[in-house]
Design a protein around this motif. Structure first.
Motif, PDB file in Angstrom:
ATOM      1  N   ASN A 255       0.809  -1.208   0.000  1.00  0.00           N
ATOM      2  CA  ASN A 255       0.000   0.000   0.000  1.00  0.00           C
ATOM      3  C   ASN A 255       0.849   1.268   0.000  1.00  0.00           C
ATOM      4  N   GLU A 256       0.605   2.164  -0.959  1.00  0.00           N
ATOM      5  CA  GLU A 256       1.353   3.414  -1.055  1.00  0.00           C
ATOM      6  C   GLU A 256       0.477   4.633  -0.753  1.00  0.00           C
ATOM      7  N   GLU A 257      -0.708   4.411  -0.187  1.00  0.00           N
ATOM      8  CA  GLU A 257      -1.606   5.502   0.184  1.00  0.00           C
ATOM      9  C   GLU A 257      -1.337   5.904   1.638  1.00  0.00           C
ATOM     10  N   ARG A 258      -0.831   7.118   1.830  1.00  0.00           N
ATOM     11  CA  ARG A 258      -0.409   7.560   3.156  1.00  0.00           C
ATOM     12  C   ARG A 258      -1.555   7.558   4.163  1.00  0.00           C
ATOM     13  N   GLU A 259      -2.736   8.002   3.749  1.00  0.00           N
ATOM     14  CA  GLU A 259      -3.858   8.095   4.679  1.00  0.00           C
ATOM     15  C   GLU A 259      -4.254   6.726   5.220  1.00  0.00           C
ATOM     16  N   GLU A 260      -4.206   5.707   4.372  1.00  0.00           N
ATOM     17  CA  GLU A 260      -4.550   4.360   4.826  1.00  0.00           C
ATOM     18  C   GLU A 260      -3.541   3.871   5.859  1.00  0.00           C
ATOM     19  N   TRP A 261      -2.242   4.171   5.619  1.00  0.00           N
ATOM     20  CA  TRP A 261      -1.225   3.779   6.581  1.00  0.00           C
ATOM     21  C   TRP A 261      -1.428   4.500   7.914  1.00  0.00           C
ATOM     22  N   ILE A 262      -1.709   5.795   7.874  1.00  0.00           N
ATOM     23  CA  ILE A 262      -1.898   6.570   9.108  1.00  0.00           C
ATOM     24  C   ILE A 262      -3.064   6.023   9.921  1.00  0.00           C
ATOM     25  N   SER A 263      -4.139   5.604   9.227  1.00  0.00           N
ATOM     26  CA  SER A 263      -5.295   5.053   9.939  1.00  0.00           C
ATOM     27  C   SER A 263      -4.931   3.791  10.711  1.00  0.00           C
ATOM     28  N   LEU A 264      -3.946   3.040  10.230  1.00  0.00           N
ATOM     29  CA  LEU A 264      -3.460   1.871  10.975  1.00  0.00           C
ATOM     30  C   LEU A 264      -2.469   2.286  12.057  1.00  0.00           C
ATOM     31  N   LYS A 265      -1.546   3.172  11.703  1.00  0.00           N
ATOM     32  CA  LYS A 265      -0.500   3.569  12.646  1.00  0.00           C
ATOM     33  C   LYS A 265      -1.093   4.152  13.928  1.00  0.00           C
ATOM     34  N   GLU A 266      -2.167   4.920  13.795  1.00  0.00           N
ATOM     35  CA  GLU A 266      -2.787   5.538  14.967  1.00  0.00           C
ATOM     36  C   GLU A 266      -3.261   4.508  15.989  1.00  0.00           C
ATOM     37  N   LEU A 267      -3.502   3.298  15.535  1.00  0.00           N
ATOM     38  CA  LEU A 267      -3.954   2.240  16.442  1.00  0.00           C
ATOM     39  C   LEU A 267      -2.788   1.516  17.112  1.00  0.00           C
ATOM     40  N   LEU A 268      -1.557   1.838  16.689  1.00  0.00           N
ATOM     41  CA  LEU A 268      -0.397   1.077  17.145  1.00  0.00           C
ATOM     42  C   LEU A 268       0.545   1.881  18.033  1.00  0.00           C
ATOM     43  N   VAL A 269       0.167   3.099  18.399  1.00  0.00           N
ATOM     44  CA  VAL A 269       1.103   3.984  19.112  1.00  0.00           C
ATOM     45  C   VAL A 269       1.075   3.799  20.618  1.00  0.00           C
ATOM     46  N   GLY A 270       0.289   2.844  21.116  1.00  0.00           N
ATOM     47  CA  GLY A 270       0.143   2.711  22.564  1.00  0.00           C
ATOM     48  C   GLY A 270       1.262   1.970  23.268  1.00  0.00           C
ATOM     49  N   GLY A 271       2.210   1.419  22.529  1.00  0.00           N
ATOM     50  CA  GLY A 271       3.304   0.704  23.175  1.00  0.00           C
ATOM     51  C   GLY A 271       4.227   1.638  23.928  1.00  0.00           C
ATOM     52  N   VAL A 272       4.961   1.110  24.924  1.00  0.00           N
ATOM     53  CA  VAL A 272       5.891   1.936  25.695  1.00  0.00           C
ATOM     54  C   VAL A 272       7.143   2.195  24.877  1.00  0.00           C
ATOM     55  N   LYS A 273       7.961   3.139  25.374  1.00  0.00           N
ATOM     56  CA  LYS A 273       9.187   3.512  24.659  1.00  0.00           C
ATOM     57  C   LYS A 273      10.066   2.283  24.445  1.00  0.00           C
ATOM     58  N   GLY A 274      10.589   2.171  23.238  1.00  0.00           N
ATOM     59  CA  GLY A 274      11.399   1.004  22.877  1.00  0.00           C
ATOM     60  C   GLY A 274      10.661   0.002  22.017  1.00  0.00           C
ATOM     61  N   SER A 275       9.346   0.210  21.825  1.00  0.00           N
ATOM     62  CA  SER A 275       8.593  -0.682  20.937  1.00  0.00           C
ATOM     63  C   SER A 275       9.060  -0.488  19.496  1.00  0.00           C
ATOM     64  N   ARG A 276       8.940  -1.537  18.708  1.00  0.00           N
ATOM     65  CA  ARG A 276       9.428  -1.500  17.331  1.00  0.00           C
ATOM     66  C   ARG A 276       8.402  -2.129  16.382  1.00  0.00           C
ATOM     67  N   ILE A 277       8.318  -1.543  15.185  1.00  0.00           N
ATOM     68  CA  ILE A 277       7.556  -2.154  14.086  1.00  0.00           C
ATOM     69  C   ILE A 277       8.516  -2.330  12.912  1.00  0.00           C
ATOM     70  N   ILE A 278       8.648  -3.546  12.438  1.00  0.00           N
ATOM     71  CA  ILE A 278       9.446  -3.815  11.237  1.00  0.00           C
ATOM     72  C   ILE A 278       8.488  -3.926  10.051  1.00  0.00           C
ATOM     73  N   VAL A 279       8.795  -3.188   8.997  1.00  0.00           N
ATOM     74  CA  VAL A 279       7.995  -3.224   7.772  1.00  0.00           C
ATOM     75  C   VAL A 279       8.879  -3.751   6.651  1.00  0.00           C
ATOM     76  N   THR A 280       8.458  -4.806   5.961  1.00  0.00           N
ATOM     77  CA  THR A 280       9.197  -5.263   4.780  1.00  0.00           C
ATOM     78  C   THR A 280       8.394  -4.910   3.539  1.00  0.00           C
ATOM     79  N   THR A 281       9.089  -4.391   2.529  1.00  0.00           N
ATOM     80  CA  THR A 281       8.401  -3.933   1.322  1.00  0.00           C
ATOM     81  C   THR A 281       9.360  -3.891   0.147  1.00  0.00           C
ATOM     82  N   ARG A 282       8.811  -3.960  -1.048  1.00  0.00           N
ATOM     83  CA  ARG A 282       9.615  -3.771  -2.261  1.00  0.00           C
ATOM     84  C   ARG A 282       9.667  -2.305  -2.670  1.00  0.00           C
ATOM     85  N   SER A 283       8.829  -1.465  -2.040  1.00  0.00           N
ATOM     86  CA  SER A 283       8.641  -0.088  -2.499  1.00  0.00           C
ATOM     87  C   SER A 283       9.299   0.919  -1.559  1.00  0.00           C
TER      88      SER A 283
END
Length: 593
Positions: free
Chosen positions: A283-311
């Motif tokens: 997915n290359e649509e920024r708004e769609e990504w932000i709608s997901l990211k907003e649900l993932l910000v509750g982790g404490v400091k040091g949390s990590r998200i790894i994204v693998t992509t060809r783009s």
């Protein structure tokens, strides 16, 4: 896959046309002369198909010719199925001889009319075959009655070495160390720091992410670890459902709305140092990504998200940091991987200067891409002589040209070197979605139903033959993440590039229908379809042999009778019908008509 299957269809047709049962059918409907004439025509064309298959690898005109031929052969095979069904119906109709004849005459399948109609169809097919056969003269095909025997068709590889375990990933130790620093040591201003891994298909982004994900230090560092393969469809609700499932080992209630799901997700990750791997994002649509990211910000400091992509565009919209750009293997690491597979049972050849020279020249065309190296090396594993290696390099490898990221031509060399029965087994897998966990037993049953398995040894069951075919494809690196129990294989996946290859070689014969637009474009000659059932009413083709529902997406409710009436009306030649998880409880009475 016309070149792979035309010979097999022709062989099967001749067997049916020459059978005693069909001979009896010909006498019933006064069609014996037409059937004998069709048999001779098919025999004549079959005689040159092996040569045509070999030449089609490099000649697109021959490939088109084979595609047209295959379609006529399929139609002829369907016609014989019609004969078989009508013959069975005739035998099963009750009553004495006079009563039966009266019923048949006044039925919708009047036997005299049926014989005339079938005779016309046989003549039409023979005319099409005769025209295609005359075109064969322009190609100068040679008559052959068997494939050229090569060692790769018969040599076996021990099951214990059919794939390389993740702890034996070659050449990625430095990449792993760099990622571990970003995950365990780097101080980020954000609580949840996102690390994109970027690279073209086949480089091993997913394997590297798994390599890091399963590291003991990572396991000890994070309170919660989750893995989610996103792939082509970026649906926030589905992604959240799967993240919850990964975290809890339990799928959430499918009737929950996104608001209820996001509360569940927050309860799981809030206040925890978590690691989430979002694999294969397109997915290359920024708004769609932000709608997901907003649900993932509750982790404490040091949390990590790894994204693998060809783009690189995906990397840019998902993270503020510089992406980790994965490169090809070094020459030494590439040779190490190549040598481990190609010389697995011939260690002496790995130091033979002739083999080493040819192998390194072949390796230059693999671009350091692990998937391509594994696939080509697996093909060469079955070639034991210097002459075969040199022929592969000089006559086949030199014909392909490719740019970085476009390795299908190289991968297709391995497909071209498969025996024909394995070619259409592999191409059939195009019906599965990308990253789908394939049930091997079900796949083998599909192959059997389509007639792909050939029982040469009466002591072997069709299932044993089918599992043998699957193992041969595993040995040649066409499948990955293969799992097995104490007795046999259970599940597997296909790499995205291998899925692209299956889609490429399947051509117009197979199609995944997941939108109105695609459904409206499916041509009549399509034989195998994976579909969202709600789109069945839009299908135009009536020659389907496979109709599958393989998806995690929800579909609109269709009544049992509605689904069955559509299938029974339009799909007379089905050999595989799988509509799992739709809650269908009964078969419509229309099937008796």
């Amino acid at each position: 896959m016309a070149e792979a299957i035309a010979f097999d269809i022709a062989t099967e047709l001749i067997t049916k046309l020459s059978s005693r049962a069909l001979s009896q059918v010909g006498l019933w409907w006064n069609l014996k002369h037409d059937i004998d004439d069709l048999t001779r025509t098919v025999r004549t064309i079959k005689a040159v198909l092996l040569d045509a298959e070999e030449k089609s690898v490099t000649d697109n005109l021959i490939k088109v010719w084979l595609e047209e031929l295959k379609d006529v052969l399929y139609d002829a095979d369907d016609l014989l199925d019609d004969f078989s069904a009508e013959s069975l119906r005739k035998d099963l109709m009750g009553g004495n001889k006079l009563t039966k004849e009266v019923r048949l005459f006044f039925s919708s399948s009047n036997q005299f009319a049926y014989g005339l109609r079938m005779g016309g169809q046989i003549k039409a097919i023979k005319t099409r075959l005769t025209l295609i056969g005359s075109e064969a003269n322009n190609f100068g095909f040679l008559v052959r009655d068997r494939p050229i025997e090569t060692s790769f068709m018969t040599k076996k590889r021990p099951q214990t070495h059919s794939f390389v375990p993740k702890d034996k990933i070659i050449g990625r130790d430095d990449d792993k160390a760099s990622l571990l620093k970003l995950m365990l040591e780097f101080e980020s201003e954000e609580n949840v720091y996102i690390i994109p891994i970027v690279g073209f298909g086949g480089l091993g982004k997913t394997a590297l992410a798994q390599f890091v994900y399963n590291d003991k230090m990572v396991h000890d560092h994070f309170e919660l670890k989750m893995w989610m393969c996103v792939s082509d469809v970026f649906d926030v609700k589905i992604i959240v459902e799967n993240i919850i499932k990964s975290a809890t080992n339990r799928a959430p209630d499918q009737n929950l709305e996104i608001d209820q799901l996001q509360r569940q997700l927050r309860d799981i990750i809030d206040g925890k140092k978590y690691l989430l791997d979002l694999d294969d994002i397109w997915n290359e649509e920024r708004e769609e990504w932000i709608s997901l990211k907003e649900l993932l910000v509750g982790g404490v400091k040091g949390s990590r998200i790894i994204v693998t992509t060809r783009s690189s565009r995906v990397a840019k919209i998902t993270s503020k940091c510089q992406p980790y750009v994965l490169k090809g293997l070094s020459d030494d690491d590439a040779w190490c991987l190549f040598k481990e597979i190609a010389f697995e049972q011939r260690y002496a050849d790995s130091t033979n200067s002739a083999f080493v020279e040819i192998g390194r020249q072949i390796l230059e065309r693999c671009g350091g891409v692990p998937l391509v190296i594994r696939t080509i090396a697996s093909t060469l594993f079955y070639k034991e002589t210097e002459k075969e290696w040199r022929s592969f390099k000089n006559n086949e490898l030199v014909r392909i040209s490719q740019n970085e990221g476009k390795f299908l031509p190289t991968l297709k060399l391995s497909y071209d070197h498969l025996p024909s029965h394995l070619k259409h087994c592999f191409a059939y897998c195009r019906l599965y979605p990308k990253d789908h966990e394939i049930n091997v037993q079900t796949l083998v049953q599909f192959w059997i139903a389509q007639g792909f398995t050939k029982q040469l040894n009466p002591s072997q069951s069709p299932e044993e033959i089918g599992f043998g075919y699957f193992k041969n494809l595993v040995d040649r690196s066409f499948f990955q993440e293969v799992k097995n129990d104490e007795t046999w294989f259970t599940t597997c996946k296909m790499h995205d590039l291998m899925h692209d290859l299956a889609e490429s070689v399947a051509g117009i014969e197979s199609c995944v229908v997941d939108s109105d637009k695609i459904a409206s474009k499916v041509i009549e000659n399509c034989r195998h379809i994976s579909i969202n059932p709600s789109l069945i009413p839009l299908l135009k083709g009536k020659k389907l042999r496979t109709l599958l529902y393989i998806s995690n997406n929800r579909v609109r409710n269709l009544s049992d009778d509605e689904i069955w009436d559509l299938i029974i009306t339009r799909c007379r030649y089905l050999r595989v019908l799988a509509l799992n998880d739709l809650g269908i409880e009964k078969i419509s009475p229309s099937i008796y008509k």
